[in-house]
Design a protein around this motif. Structure first.
Motif, PDB file in Angstrom:
ATOM      1  N   ASP A 145     -10.513   8.891  -3.232  1.00 20.50           N
ATOM      2  CA  ASP A 145     -11.136   9.702  -4.277  1.00 20.50           C
ATOM      3  C   ASP A 145     -12.238   8.929  -4.989  1.00 20.50           C
ATOM      4  OD1 ASP A 145      -9.444  11.755  -3.633  1.00 20.50           O
ATOM      5  OD2 ASP A 145      -8.011  11.357  -5.263  1.00 20.50           O
ATOM      6  N   GLN A 146     -11.996   7.626  -5.193  1.00 23.01           N
ATOM      7  CA  GLN A 146     -13.007   6.801  -5.859  1.00 23.01           C
ATOM      8  C   GLN A 146     -14.254   6.653  -4.985  1.00 23.01           C
ATOM      9  OE1 GLN A 146     -11.696   2.860  -6.821  1.00 23.01           O
ATOM     10  NE2 GLN A 146     -13.557   2.348  -7.956  1.00 23.01           N
TER      11      GLN A 146
ATOM     12  N   SER B 286       0.838  -1.186   0.000  1.00 22.35           N
ATOM     13  CA  SER B 286       0.000   0.000   0.000  1.00 22.35           C
ATOM     14  C   SER B 286       0.875   1.239   0.000  1.00 22.35           C
ATOM     15  CB  SER B 286      -0.899  -0.002   1.224  1.00 22.35           C
ATOM     16  OG  SER B 286      -1.657   1.166   1.287  1.00 22.35           O
ATOM     17  N   THR B 287       0.513   2.179  -0.836  1.00 22.33           N
ATOM     18  CA  THR B 287       1.250   3.437  -0.909  1.00 22.33           C
ATOM     19  C   THR B 287       0.288   4.582  -0.668  1.00 22.33           C
ATOM     20  OG1 THR B 287       0.890   3.658  -3.275  1.00 22.33           O
ATOM     21  CG2 THR B 287       2.861   2.436  -2.570  1.00 22.33           C
ATOM     22  N   LYS B 288       0.823   5.758  -0.373  1.00 16.63           N
ATOM     23  CA  LYS B 288      -0.009   6.933  -0.137  1.00 16.63           C
ATOM     24  C   LYS B 288      -0.813   7.296  -1.371  1.00 16.63           C
ATOM     25  CE  LYS B 288       2.816   9.093   3.459  1.00 16.63           C
ATOM     26  NZ  LYS B 288       3.570  10.305   3.849  1.00 16.63           N
ATOM     27  N   SER B 289      -0.212   7.165  -2.523  1.00 16.16           N
ATOM     28  CA  SER B 289      -0.933   7.508  -3.750  1.00 16.16           C
ATOM     29  C   SER B 289      -2.078   6.538  -4.011  1.00 16.16           C
ATOM     30  CB  SER B 289       0.028   7.504  -4.942  1.00 16.16           C
ATOM     31  OG  SER B 289       0.637   6.225  -5.088  1.00 16.16           O
ATOM     32  N   ALA B 290      -1.845   5.232  -3.701  1.00 18.23           N
ATOM     33  CA  ALA B 290      -2.922   4.253  -3.894  1.00 18.23           C
ATOM     34  C   ALA B 290      -4.063   4.510  -2.916  1.00 18.23           C
ATOM     35  CB  ALA B 290      -2.378   2.837  -3.719  1.00 18.23           C
ATOM     36  N   SER B 291      -3.746   4.859  -1.653  1.00 15.05           N
ATOM     37  CA  SER B 291      -4.782   5.156  -0.665  1.00 15.05           C
ATOM     38  C   SER B 291      -5.586   6.380  -1.078  1.00 15.05           C
ATOM     39  CB  SER B 291      -4.149   5.383   0.711  1.00 15.05           C
ATOM     40  OG  SER B 291      -3.481   4.222   1.157  1.00 15.05           O
TER      41      SER B 291
END
Length: 335
Positions: A45-46, A35-40
């Motif tokens: 956002d979704q 898990s990365t910050k961008s994925a979270s």
């Protein structure tokens, strides 16, 4: 002496040079699952976009939509989905909003629809006039009827709903305090006492839990005075009973409220006046009082239906206490 690698049969220094290559490969295999910050942020956002899309579909004003939290949005969406399952759009008769508003204004209370598992399916908009809470604010309490009722009567209400479900079409009634707004409680000193009268109806054939609903009218009743408020003999009547609830004495004001004269009630059992559906609740109150002062205030107070002399049923708020070898009841009629 040269030591050779057992895998590649090269000198040890060659083996050491191959270890970093294997070490570099291991993290790459797990990187897709990390898990990365961008994925979270992408997931948040979704979710936000999907909630915004659901909010836009709700049949409420744009101003109301702006005030909805995510919790309220999901609560309203779940309410609409349950309603659509029980009342498919194709089966509902057409009705204009003006006609619906006019009819609601003529009702003495608000409409309530429950699913077979006691989930809230529909609450009419005029609930705000009775409880001081809008439909959205009421849904914030929970998604079942027990979430908006006083928890002390939950077991009794559950029994009555089961009874109504076993016999579709049979009308059941219960009285309970419903949660209200803070402003209402400050003004009136507590929650609102509401009489709920309804029955289970099969909406489609063959009947099943997914096609039956409990349709009810919720009518506010007069808020009874608390123990600390004064009340005149014209407002209440008192009765004294043996420990088995046989009448020993009753004040003359009972004639005004129930139509009986004192002499007609002395020697009779309290249970002979009770509605059959309220006998269990009255018995629970009776046991709590007869056991002595250990019972709490909730156990000594009950809302019951009793039979008037003209054969009509009337609701009473009954406070009971034990005085030595007898039980004293203070009753007030609820309209």
């Amino acid at each position: 002496m040269t030591i050779f690698c057992s895998h590649c049969h090269r000198p040890l220094q060659a083996e050491m040079s191959c270890l970093p290559r294997r070490a570099k490969q291991a993290p790459s295999a797990s990187r897709p699952f990390r898990s990365t910050k961008s994925a979270s942020k992408a997931r948040r956002d979704q979710i936000n976009a999907e909630l915004q899309a659901l909010r836009s579909l709700l049949p409420i004003s744009a101003q109301e939509k702006e005030r909805l939290s995510y919790l309220h949005t999901m609560a309203l969406v779940c309410l609409r989905l349950r309603g659509a399952q029980l009342f498919p759009p194709g089966l509902a008769p057409p009705a204009g909003p003006a006609l619906g508003t006019e009819l609601l204004s003529l009702l003495p209370g608000f409409l309530l629809v429950l699913s077979a598992d006691s989930k809230l399916v529909y609450i009419s908009e005029n609930v705000a006039q009775v409880l001081g809470l809008s439909v959205v604010e009421l849904l914030a309490q929970g998604d079942t009827v027990f979430d908006i009722l006083d928890g002390r009567v939950g077991e009794d209400v559950h029994k009555k709903l089961l009874l109504a479900q076993e016999e579709p079409g049979r009308e059941v009634t219960f009285v309970s305090e419903m949660r209200t707004s803070k402003a209402f409680r400050l003004q009136h000193g507590g929650n609102r006492v509401v009489a709920v009268c309804g029955r289970f109806v099969a909406l489609r054939w063959p009947p099943s839990p997914s096609t039956t609903a409990f349709l009810a009218l919720c009518t506010p009743v007069v808020q009874s005075p608390t123990d600390g408020e004064a009340a005149s003999l014209d407002d209440i009547f008192q009765s004294m009973h043996l420990l088995d609830m046989t009448f020993i004495d009753v004040t003359e004001s009972v004639t005004y409220h129930l139509g009986y004269h004192r002499e007609e009630l002395v020697g009779q059992s309290w249970y002979s006046l009770l509605h059959p559906e309220d006998a269990d609740l009255a018995a629970a109150q009776h046991r709590a009082v007869a056991l002595g002062p250990g019972a709490g205030p909730a156990a000594r107070t009950a809302v019951l239906r009793v039979l008037r002399k003209d054969r009509a049923w009337t609701w009473l708020r009954v406070w009971a206490r034990r005085d030595g070898g007898c039980i004293t009841c203070t009753c007030r009629c609820l309209r």
